[in-house]
Write a protein that holds these residues in place. Structure first.
Motif, mmCIF file in Angstrom:
data_model
loop_
_atom_site.group_PDB
_atom_site.id
_atom_site.type_symbol
_atom_site.label_atom_id
_atom_site.label_comp_id
_atom_site.label_asym_id
_atom_site.label_seq_id
_atom_site.Cartn_x
_atom_site.Cartn_y
_atom_site.Cartn_z
ATOM 1 N N THR A 45 34.329 45.044 42.099
ATOM 2 C CA THR A 45 34.001 46.426 42.481
ATOM 3 C C THR A 45 32.579 46.548 43.007
ATOM 4 O O THR A 45 32.338 47.176 44.045
ATOM 5 C CB THR A 45 34.194 47.361 41.267
ATOM 6 O OG1 THR A 45 35.559 47.278 40.850
ATOM 7 C CG2 THR A 45 33.854 48.799 41.610
ATOM 8 N N VAL A 46 31.623 45.937 42.305
ATOM 9 C CA VAL A 46 30.231 46.104 42.760
ATOM 10 C C VAL A 46 29.957 45.276 44.015
ATOM 11 O O VAL A 46 29.173 45.684 44.875
ATOM 12 C CB VAL A 46 29.207 45.794 41.648
ATOM 13 C CG1 VAL A 46 29.407 46.744 40.472
ATOM 14 C CG2 VAL A 46 29.257 44.343 41.192
ATOM 15 N N TYR A 47 30.609 44.139 44.117
ATOM 16 C CA TYR A 47 30.441 43.323 45.318
ATOM 17 C C TYR A 47 30.938 44.107 46.539
ATOM 18 O O TYR A 47 30.265 44.183 47.582
ATOM 19 C CB TYR A 47 31.192 42.001 45.138
ATOM 20 C CG TYR A 47 31.246 41.139 46.359
ATOM 21 C CD1 TYR A 47 30.083 40.651 46.948
ATOM 22 C CD2 TYR A 47 32.470 40.823 46.950
ATOM 23 C CE1 TYR A 47 30.138 39.876 48.097
ATOM 24 C CE2 TYR A 47 32.536 40.040 48.083
ATOM 25 C CZ TYR A 47 31.377 39.576 48.658
ATOM 26 O OH TYR A 47 31.436 38.813 49.793
ATOM 27 N N LYS A 48 32.121 44.724 46.379
ATOM 28 C CA LYS A 48 32.673 45.529 47.476
ATOM 29 C C LYS A 48 31.784 46.742 47.761
ATOM 30 O O LYS A 48 31.551 47.108 48.920
ATOM 31 C CB LYS A 48 34.095 45.964 47.108
ATOM 32 C CG LYS A 48 34.754 46.927 48.064
ATOM 33 C CD LYS A 48 34.811 46.333 49.461
ATOM 34 C CE LYS A 48 35.437 47.311 50.458
ATOM 35 N NZ LYS A 48 36.862 47.313 50.448
ATOM 36 N N ALA A 49 31.257 47.355 46.711
ATOM 37 C CA ALA A 49 30.391 48.528 46.897
ATOM 38 C C ALA A 49 29.124 48.135 47.661
ATOM 39 O O ALA A 49 28.651 48.872 48.537
ATOM 40 C CB ALA A 49 30.042 49.139 45.546
#
Ligand code: 8ID
Ligand code: ZN
Ligand code: ZN
Length: 368
Positions: A179-183
């Motif tokens: 999730t944070v990588y994509k964000a």
């Protein structure tokens, strides 16, 4: 007994390749609840049977995401199934597979993530936006999840985990990491630019700080109290305490020499989300990730236009994001700041999370 058998089988892969199943019990331990805010019951449950497109994973470890707490409390207008076995950061071993599964073998490591399956034929799936599929099935929400010893997942969506990977460590990568990588990708930053991580000491935040560093960004963390030292240890160059800083917006603008180029909102606070539209740098991007119940992001239209900022939602990640996020972990570029406890202690973890007392991520060991 069964655990021993499963472990043994891992060391005899050649004998087992090609078999559609290992010895699997009929019952197992798991945590289930029957109504929102109801008792989290640690008890014997039936082992699910994989459908033709599914694998059955002997979940060894599962991260505990704040989303699991939201699901238990019934925080969101999208109703989960009830009764529900939560959990969507499961890492384990494939012990059975349906007749249509060709991409996993018995004995492989596999990860169960939030998107358990999607239709793979709608416009969104076609464009690799599986999380936006109207028919997406969510682990630990609409599909029983990973707070049990055996869980099912569509083989197409299940994550590949390289042999020898630390299964406890990788479990939070399956939601928080992806999730944070994509964000961060959604913020479209360049190396050397500033990113603010609001909620930097939590499960998503502590990984966001590390991915941001690995991607070459300068990181300002926002959180409170003892999370400051922890967030700095994760890689924050600057830190602002949202509880003790009188002029938070000005402080952040000063420390980032004009405001961060991107903001990743992983706090569970609508106030923090709205504030981020004030301190983001002109032309910068505010990325919404955290999901406080009934939250609205307020952005003053005049400054929104004059600063020409963008507000973007980011919802987990697709299969490529998952593979890439796992790759950062297996290459040692990010570490999982975890504390491992028994699955039977899940209720205590929810309580600590509710009180914002968790540094990083709690992971449950399904054997205890
Ligand atoms: O795909 C998605 N969009 C996605 C995926 C996974 C999780 C969204 N989430 C959502 C969860 O549902 C939850 O709402 O992201 C949020 C954060 O999940 P988490 O990281 O698992 O929660 P946590 O470990 O409790 O961390 C939250 C942090 O926010 C801080 C807390 O101190 C904690 O460290 N925080 C709070 I609450 N208020 C803050 C504020 N005003 C704040 N930090 C800065 N400013
Ligand atoms: Zn999650
Ligand atoms: Zn679809």
């Amino acid at each position: 007994m069964l655990r021993t058998k499963t472990f043994n089988s891992l060391f005899r892969p050649t004998l087992l390749r090609g078999l559609a199943t290992l010895s699997v019990p009929e019952t197992q331990k798991g945590v289930i609840f029957y109504e929102h805010n109801g008792t989290l019951e640690y008890k014997d449950l039936p082992v699910p049977v994989p459908k033709p497109n599914e694998i059955l994973v002997n979940v060894k470890y599962s991260g505990v995401c704040h989303t699991d707490l939201h699901a238990w409390k019934g925080d969101w207008p999208i109703p989960p199934k009830l009764p529900l076995i939560g959990g969507h950061e499961g890492a384990g071993v494939v012990v059975a597979k349906g007749s249509n599964v060709t991409n996993f073998e018995i004995g492989d490591y596999a990860g169960i993530k939030w998107i358990n399956s999607s239709c793979m034929s709608c416009e969104f799936c076609e464009n690799s936006f599986e999380s936006n599929c109207p028919r997406a099935d969510m682990s630990g929400y609409t599909h029983d999840g990973t707070f049990q010893q055996y869980a099912t997942a569509d083989a197409v969506q299940a994550a590949k985990i390289p042999p020898g990977t630390d299964l406890a460590g990788i479990s939070p990568i399956l939601c928080a990491g992806v999730t944070v990588y994509k964000a961060l990708k959604t913020a479209e930053l360049r190396a050397g630019q500033w990113v603010a991580i609001s909620g930097a000491g939590g499960g998503l935040g502590s990984l966001a700080v590390q991915y941001a560093n690995a991607m070459g960004y300068r990181v300002l963390g926002i959180d409170a109290g003892q999370k400051e030292q922890f967030a700095r240890d994760m890689g924050c160059e600057e830190f602002v305490d949202f509880q003790t800083t009188p002029n938070l917006v000005e402080e952040i603008i000063t420390k980032t020499l004009g405001g961060p180029h991107g903001v990743i909102n992983v706090s569970v606070s609508d106030k923090a989300i709205s504030q981020s539209t004030q301190f983001v740098r002109p032309t910068g991007k505010v990325v919404l990730v955290g999901l406080p119940p009934s939250a609205v992001c307020h952005s003053d239209v005049l400054s929104h236009v004059i600063k020409s900022i963008q507000i973007r939602g980011s919802y987990v990640g697709n299969r490529a994001d998952t593979r890439e996020a796992i790759d950062f972990f297996t290459r040692g570029l990010v570490k999982s700041p975890i504390k491992v406890v028994g699955l039977s202690e899940l209720a205590k973890v929810y309580q600590l999370m509710e009180e914002n007392k968790i540094l990083g991520r709690y992971v449950v060991d399904t054997s205890k």
